[in-house]
Design a protein around this motif. Structure first.
Motif, short mmCIF file in Angstrom:
data_model
loop_
_atom_site.label_atom_id
_atom_site.label_comp_id
_atom_site.label_asym_id
_atom_site.label_seq_id
_atom_site.Cartn_x
_atom_site.Cartn_y
_atom_site.Cartn_z
N ALA A 67 0.84 -1.21 0.00
CA ALA A 67 0.00 0.00 0.00
C ALA A 67 0.88 1.25 0.00
O ALA A 67 0.60 2.21 -0.74
CB ALA A 67 -0.93 0.00 1.20
N GLU A 68 1.95 1.24 0.80
CA GLU A 68 2.87 2.39 0.83
C GLU A 68 3.53 2.58 -0.52
O GLU A 68 3.66 3.70 -1.02
CB GLU A 68 3.93 2.19 1.91
N ALA A 69 3.95 1.47 -1.15
CA ALA A 69 4.60 1.55 -2.45
C ALA A 69 3.64 2.08 -3.51
O ALA A 69 4.02 2.91 -4.35
CB ALA A 69 5.14 0.18 -2.86
N PHE A 70 2.40 1.62 -3.48
CA PHE A 70 1.40 2.10 -4.44
C PHE A 70 1.12 3.59 -4.22
O PHE A 70 0.93 4.34 -5.19
CB PHE A 70 0.10 1.30 -4.35
N ASP A 71 1.08 4.03 -2.96
CA ASP A 71 0.87 5.45 -2.67
C ASP A 71 2.00 6.29 -3.27
O ASP A 71 1.75 7.32 -3.89
CB ASP A 71 0.79 5.70 -1.16
N LYS A 72 3.23 5.84 -3.08
CA LYS A 72 4.38 6.57 -3.62
C LYS A 72 4.36 6.58 -5.14
O LYS A 72 4.82 7.54 -5.76
CB LYS A 72 5.69 5.93 -3.13
N GLY A 73 3.83 5.52 -5.73
CA GLY A 73 3.76 5.44 -7.19
C GLY A 73 2.53 6.13 -7.77
O GLY A 73 2.32 6.10 -8.98
N GLY A 74 1.70 6.70 -6.92
CA GLY A 74 0.52 7.42 -7.39
C GLY A 74 -0.63 6.52 -7.82
O GLY A 74 -1.46 6.92 -8.61
N ALA A 79 -3.51 0.98 -3.81
CA ALA A 79 -3.13 1.14 -2.41
C ALA A 79 -4.34 0.89 -1.51
O ALA A 79 -4.22 0.23 -0.47
CB ALA A 79 -2.57 2.54 -2.17
N GLU A 80 -5.49 1.39 -1.93
CA GLU A 80 -6.71 1.21 -1.14
C GLU A 80 -7.09 -0.27 -1.06
O GLU A 80 -7.51 -0.76 -0.01
CB GLU A 80 -7.85 2.03 -1.77
N ARG A 81 -6.93 -1.00 -2.16
CA ARG A 81 -7.21 -2.43 -2.19
C ARG A 81 -6.30 -3.18 -1.21
O ARG A 81 -6.74 -4.05 -0.45
CB ARG A 81 -7.02 -2.95 -3.62
N GLU A 82 -5.01 -2.83 -1.21
CA GLU A 82 -4.05 -3.47 -0.31
C GLU A 82 -4.42 -3.19 1.15
O GLU A 82 -4.34 -4.07 2.00
CB GLU A 82 -2.62 -3.01 -0.58
N ARG A 83 -4.81 -1.95 1.44
CA ARG A 83 -5.21 -1.61 2.82
C ARG A 83 -6.45 -2.40 3.24
O ARG A 83 -6.54 -2.87 4.37
CB ARG A 83 -5.50 -0.11 2.94
N ALA A 84 -7.40 -2.53 2.33
CA ALA A 84 -8.63 -3.29 2.63
C ALA A 84 -8.29 -4.75 2.91
O ALA A 84 -8.83 -5.35 3.84
CB ALA A 84 -9.60 -3.17 1.46
#
Length: 154
Positions: A67-74, A79-84
């Protein structure tokens, strides 16, 4: 089958019947990781509840990091899917320690290590050895080491 693993199987069946795609895919991946762990090595074996919990913890950590990596990659949607998925896994993990509880356990361990002769930043290993069994599964390693460093430096 261990009780935690059978709970995961039962919850997977329930999620499939309810057509809960997020929960069912997350549980499938987790059960797959457990099965992989059971067959890794020279002989296959049944994992204990404690070992299953470690696998679930590792899977939850992967979700957080992704999720952090997806956030950094925009890529906010990914990221939301990973958090869920991480939240689904969190329901199977023990309640995490609060910062105050963790600080108290670490302070006690630092005092114990210093009484044993450990001093300064070099005492990190000795303190971690004392703290790890006390917080097992209830606090992430990064949080623990940060707290230990903070108390040893201060």
């Amino acid at each position: 089958m261990t009780t935690l693993k059978s709970t995961l199987h039962d919850d997977l069946t329930t999620a499939i019947k309810a057509r809960d795609e997020l929960r069912s895919s997350t549980l499938r991946l987790t059960l797959s990781a457990i099965a992989y762990e059971e067959t890794a090595g020279k002989t296959s074996r049944e994992l204990s509840d404690e070992e299953v919990l470690k696998v679930i913890t590792r899977e939850a950590k992967k979700r957080r990091e992704a999720a952090e990596a997806f956030d950094k990659g925009g890529r906010a949607e990914s990221a939301e899917r990973e958090r869920a998925e991480g939240e689904v896994l969190a329901t199977y993990l023990p309640q995490q320690m609060s910062d105050e509880e963790l600080a108290a356990v670490v302070a006690e361990a630092v005092a114990e290590a210093k009484a044993g002769g450990a001093e300064g930043p070099r005492a990190m290993g000795a303190v971690m050895k004392i703290v790890k069994p006390k917080v097992a599964g209830r606090a992430e390693g990064g949080r623990v080491s940060a707290e230990v460093k903070k108390l040893l430096a201060g």
